[in-house]
Design an enzyme around this catalytic site. Structure first.
Site, short mmCIF file in Angstrom:
data_model
loop_
_atom_site.label_atom_id
_atom_site.label_comp_id
_atom_site.label_asym_id
_atom_site.label_seq_id
_atom_site.Cartn_x
_atom_site.Cartn_y
_atom_site.Cartn_z
CD GLU A 61 28.42 -85.62 153.59
OE1 GLU A 61 28.05 -86.78 153.88
OE2 GLU A 61 28.53 -85.22 152.41
CG ASN A 107 17.75 -88.96 145.51
OD1 ASN A 107 17.54 -88.27 146.51
ND2 ASN A 107 18.88 -88.91 144.84
CG PHE A 166 19.19 -79.36 140.72
CD1 PHE A 166 19.50 -79.76 142.02
CD2 PHE A 166 20.13 -79.58 139.72
CE1 PHE A 166 20.71 -80.38 142.31
CE2 PHE A 166 21.35 -80.21 140.01
CZ PHE A 166 21.63 -80.60 141.31
CG HIS A 190 23.42 -87.56 151.86
ND1 HIS A 190 24.12 -87.02 150.80
CD2 HIS A 190 24.30 -87.67 152.87
CE1 HIS A 190 25.38 -86.80 151.19
NE2 HIS A 190 25.51 -87.18 152.45
CE LYS A 196 18.83 -86.98 149.66
NZ LYS A 196 19.08 -86.71 148.22
CE1 TYR A 198 23.06 -82.92 148.86
CE2 TYR A 198 21.38 -81.73 150.07
CZ TYR A 198 21.87 -82.91 149.55
OH TYR A 198 21.17 -84.09 149.72
P1 GTP Z 1 23.41 -87.64 147.74
O1 GTP Z 1 23.76 -88.95 148.38
O2 GTP Z 1 22.02 -87.17 148.07
O3 GTP Z 1 24.48 -86.58 147.95
O4 GTP Z 1 23.35 -87.94 146.18
P2 GTP Z 1 24.55 -88.16 145.17
O5 GTP Z 1 25.87 -87.99 145.84
O6 GTP Z 1 24.27 -89.46 144.50
O7 GTP Z 1 24.32 -86.97 144.13
P3 GTP Z 1 24.82 -85.44 144.23
O8 GTP Z 1 25.62 -85.23 145.46
O9 GTP Z 1 25.39 -85.09 142.92
O10 GTP Z 1 23.41 -84.69 144.37
C1 GTP Z 1 22.83 -84.52 145.64
C2 GTP Z 1 21.33 -84.59 145.52
O11 GTP Z 1 20.87 -83.50 144.73
C3 GTP Z 1 20.79 -85.82 144.80
O12 GTP Z 1 20.66 -86.93 145.64
C4 GTP Z 1 19.46 -85.33 144.33
O13 GTP Z 1 18.47 -85.42 145.35
C5 GTP Z 1 19.73 -83.88 144.02
N1 GTP Z 1 19.99 -83.71 142.60
C6 GTP Z 1 21.14 -83.98 141.94
N2 GTP Z 1 21.01 -83.71 140.62
C7 GTP Z 1 19.74 -83.26 140.46
C8 GTP Z 1 18.98 -82.80 139.35
O14 GTP Z 1 19.45 -82.77 138.23
N3 GTP Z 1 17.70 -82.42 139.61
C9 GTP Z 1 17.15 -82.46 140.85
N4 GTP Z 1 15.89 -82.04 141.03
N5 GTP Z 1 17.83 -82.87 141.92
C10 GTP Z 1 19.10 -83.26 141.73
MG MG Z 2 26.34 -86.38 147.04
#
Ligand code: GTP
Ligand code: MG
Length: 149
Positions: free
Chosen positions: A126, A112, A57, A115, A9, A49
């Site tokens: 993807e 973070n 968010f 991805h 990212k 997403y």
């Molecule tokens: P990815 O590998 O990035 O897809 O992460 P993930 O699969 O572990 O988590 P998820 O797919 O649920 O969420 C995708 C991304 O959205 C996360 O990596 C975060 O960057 C962001 N995200 C998820 N939850 C939150 C939240 O509560 N607040 C914020 N600011 N960002 C969030």
């Molecule tokens: Mg994810």
């Protein structure tokens, strides 16, 4: 072989962690099948997403993802999807184990760094979303017999 979509990212690019992340996947033994930089569009992020677009968010997260270039990669090998997730660490970096990418380099869920696809099915979607046909290579790694028995 199984393929996963790993994306660095904008914060990972800005903070100079690109080489480190590539190195972790390389030294693990996974094979790099595709890589490029890209500026993500609003539409692309809304598709990528699609399960999160309704979350409060999401607008901030989309702006963050559009704040600079991302590095798009395809890594290939045995159980690349689930192992890739383990290498990234938990979504919330305060809960990611030390030794994982998020555990070692970041603090907040909204910054973070990386991805990783969460299932083989989503990985295929993807990869098709972020790469054009012909950008994903099929090649033989000469180390393969030293990585797999
Ligand atoms: P990815 O590998 O990035 O897809 O992460 P993930 O699969 O572990 O988590 P998820 O797919 O649920 O969420 C995708 C991304 O959205 C996360 O990596 C975060 O960057 C962001 N995200 C998820 N939850 C939150 C939240 O509560 N607040 C914020 N600011 N960002 C969030
Ligand atoms: Mg994810």
């Amino acid at each position: 072989a199984e393929r996963t979509y790993i994306m660095i990212k904008p914060d990972g690019v800005q903070r100079g962690i690109v080489g480190n992340i590539i190195s972790r996947f390389e030294t693990k033994g996974y094979k790099l099948s595709a890589m490029k930089t890209k500026e993500a569009s609003k539409e692309l992020l809304e598709t990528h997403y699609s399960d999160l677009v309704e979350k409060p968010f999401f607008p901030k997260m989309r702006d963050y993802m559009m704040s600079g270039p991302v590095v798009c990669m395809v890594w290939e090998g045995k159980e690349a999807v689930s192992t890739g997730r383990k290498m990234l660490g938990a979504t919330n970096p305060l809960e990611s184990n030390p030794g994982t990418i998020r555990g070692d380099y970041c603090i907040e869920v909204g910054r973070n760094i990386c991805h990783g696809s969460d299932s083989v099915e989503n990985a295929e979607k993807e990869i098709a979303l972020w790469f054009e046909e012909g950008e994903v290579m099929d090649w033989t790694c000469h180390s393969k017999d030293w990585i797999y028995e």
